[in-house]
Design a protein around this motif. Structure first.
Motif, PDB file in Angstrom:
ATOM      1  N   ASP A  24       0.849  -1.266   0.004  1.00 33.71           N
ATOM      2  CA  ASP A  24      -0.105   0.087   0.016  1.00 33.71           C
ATOM      3  C   ASP A  24       1.043   1.160   0.058  1.00 33.71           C
ATOM      4  O   ASP A  24       1.029   1.979   1.028  1.00 33.71           O
ATOM      5  CB  ASP A  24      -0.988  -0.077   1.140  1.00 33.71           C
ATOM      6  N   ASP A  39       2.361   4.975  -0.417  1.00 34.01           N
ATOM      7  CA  ASP A  39       1.828   6.069  -0.100  1.00 34.01           C
ATOM      8  C   ASP A  39       1.712   6.855  -1.822  1.00 34.01           C
ATOM      9  O   ASP A  39       2.433   7.035  -2.417  1.00 34.01           O
ATOM     10  CB  ASP A  39       3.005   7.007   0.634  1.00 34.01           C
ATOM     11  N   HIS A  50       4.357   9.681  -2.288  1.00 36.97           N
ATOM     12  CA  HIS A  50       5.596   9.142  -2.560  1.00 36.97           C
ATOM     13  C   HIS A  50       5.640   8.486  -4.121  1.00 36.97           C
ATOM     14  O   HIS A  50       6.749   8.713  -4.712  1.00 36.97           O
ATOM     15  CB  HIS A  50       6.117   8.046  -1.669  1.00 36.97           C
ATOM     16  N   GLU A  51       4.485   8.019  -4.312  1.00 35.71           N
ATOM     17  CA  GLU A  51       4.565   7.451  -6.034  1.00 35.71           C
ATOM     18  C   GLU A  51       4.645   8.622  -6.681  1.00 35.71           C
ATOM     19  O   GLU A  51       5.305   8.497  -7.698  1.00 35.71           O
ATOM     20  CB  GLU A  51       3.132   6.650  -6.079  1.00 35.71           C
ATOM     21  N   TYR A 102       7.075  19.172  -0.605  1.00 34.94           N
ATOM     22  CA  TYR A 102       7.888  17.613   0.012  1.00 34.94           C
ATOM     23  C   TYR A 102       8.916  18.177   0.990  1.00 34.94           C
ATOM     24  O   TYR A 102       9.813  18.875   0.416  1.00 34.94           O
ATOM     25  CB  TYR A 102       8.190  17.050  -1.087  1.00 34.94           C
ATOM     26  N   GLU A 153       6.573  13.029  10.815  1.00 34.89           N
ATOM     27  CA  GLU A 153       5.861  12.917   9.661  1.00 34.89           C
ATOM     28  C   GLU A 153       6.514  12.409   8.404  1.00 34.89           C
ATOM     29  O   GLU A 153       5.830  11.639   7.579  1.00 34.89           O
ATOM     30  CB  GLU A 153       5.526  14.311   9.141  1.00 34.89           C
ATOM     31  N   THR A 182       8.133   9.599   6.301  1.00 37.86           N
ATOM     32  CA  THR A 182       8.056   8.010   6.132  1.00 37.86           C
ATOM     33  C   THR A 182       8.868   7.689   4.786  1.00 37.86           C
ATOM     34  O   THR A 182       9.168   8.442   3.996  1.00 37.86           O
ATOM     35  CB  THR A 182       6.619   7.403   5.908  1.00 37.86           C
ATOM     36  N   TRP A 209      10.719   6.860   1.714  1.00 38.87           N
ATOM     37  CA  TRP A 209      10.005   6.873   0.339  1.00 38.87           C
ATOM     38  C   TRP A 209      10.996   5.912  -0.228  1.00 38.87           C
ATOM     39  O   TRP A 209      10.311   5.199  -1.254  1.00 38.87           O
ATOM     40  CB  TRP A 209      10.212   8.398  -0.009  1.00 38.87           C
ATOM     41  N   ASP A 237       7.634  13.597   3.524  1.00 39.72           N
ATOM     42  CA  ASP A 237       6.402  13.894   3.640  1.00 39.72           C
ATOM     43  C   ASP A 237       5.710  14.948   2.721  1.00 39.72           C
ATOM     44  O   ASP A 237       6.701  15.896   2.236  1.00 39.72           O
ATOM     45  CB  ASP A 237       5.713  14.126   5.091  1.00 39.72           C
TER      46      ASP A 237
END
Length: 205
Positions: A10, A12, A15-16, A84, A109, A111, A113, A135
């Motif tokens: 799943d 983010d 991030h994609e 970002y 915040e 995560t 990537w 983030d």
């Protein structure tokens, strides 16, 4: 070096999107923050964070000057939009990362990537795996002050901020910030507005 999006059931969406942008950028990325000034030399300017190019703040008054300079430029780049925020960590591929506790405390915040492997050295003992944490947030003045102070103290390197189209990038370091703009004209206007914060060295460093 080679970068790869992180696997996961799943991922983010933010991030994609950032990964897709970097893959179509020229050169493709992600790049390590200290490489921005070389790769985007024609669109780059460096500002020093204290008068007379003093490198480190010694009291709260100097930290106030330093943070005001950072936030003034960051406002000009990102106010009214989203950005970002990316922090990095690194280690030998088989070892724990170097700054995980500090990085987590200052960028909760963020995560994971993507990763970037530096395997240029023929000796595997000198290989490095870089970890990028990101983030996406609405820009607000002061929202990065703890990270900016850590960068200014050289306690946490490898921080950068970019708009959501990768057109503007900001990399604070101990002593100032590297800024990459979308065009040389935009770079020149920003440099002119803050001419007193430029390096006296002909190279701009």
């Amino acid at each position: 070096m080679s970068g790869a999006p992180l696997p996961g059931p799943d991922p983010d969406p933010a991030h994609e999107r950032l990964t897709r942008l970097w893959q179509t950028h020229r050169p493709p990325g992600p790049l390590l923050p200290h490489e921005l000034k070389t790769v985007y030399r024609k669109h780059w300017v460096r500002f020093h964070s204290l008068p007379e190019s003093k490198r480190y703040a010694e009291d709260e008054a100097e930290y106030a000057v330093l943070l005001d300079r950072h936030n003034t430029v960051l406002d000009e780049l990102f106010a009214g939009g989203e950005a970002y925020v990316v922090t990095t960590d690194w280690a030998h591929p088989s070892d724990p990362t170097q700054y995980s506790d500090l990085r987590c405390s200052l960028h909760p915040e963020g995560t994971l990537w993507t990763t970037l492997d530096d395997t240029a050295d023929p000796d595997p003992e000198f290989h490095t795996r870089w970890y990028f944490y990101a983030d996406r947030r609405p820009w607000r003045r002061g929202c990065l002050d703890p990270l900016l102070r850590a960068a200014a103290d050289d306690a946490l390197a490898g921080i950068f901020v970019t708009d959501i189209d990768l057109g503007r990038m900001y990399h604070p370091y101990d002593g100032g910030a590297d800024v990459v703009l979308a065009t040389t004209e935009e770079r020149d206007r920003l440099r002119h507005r803050h001419a007193d914060w430029l390096s006296a060295h002909p190279s701009g460093y």
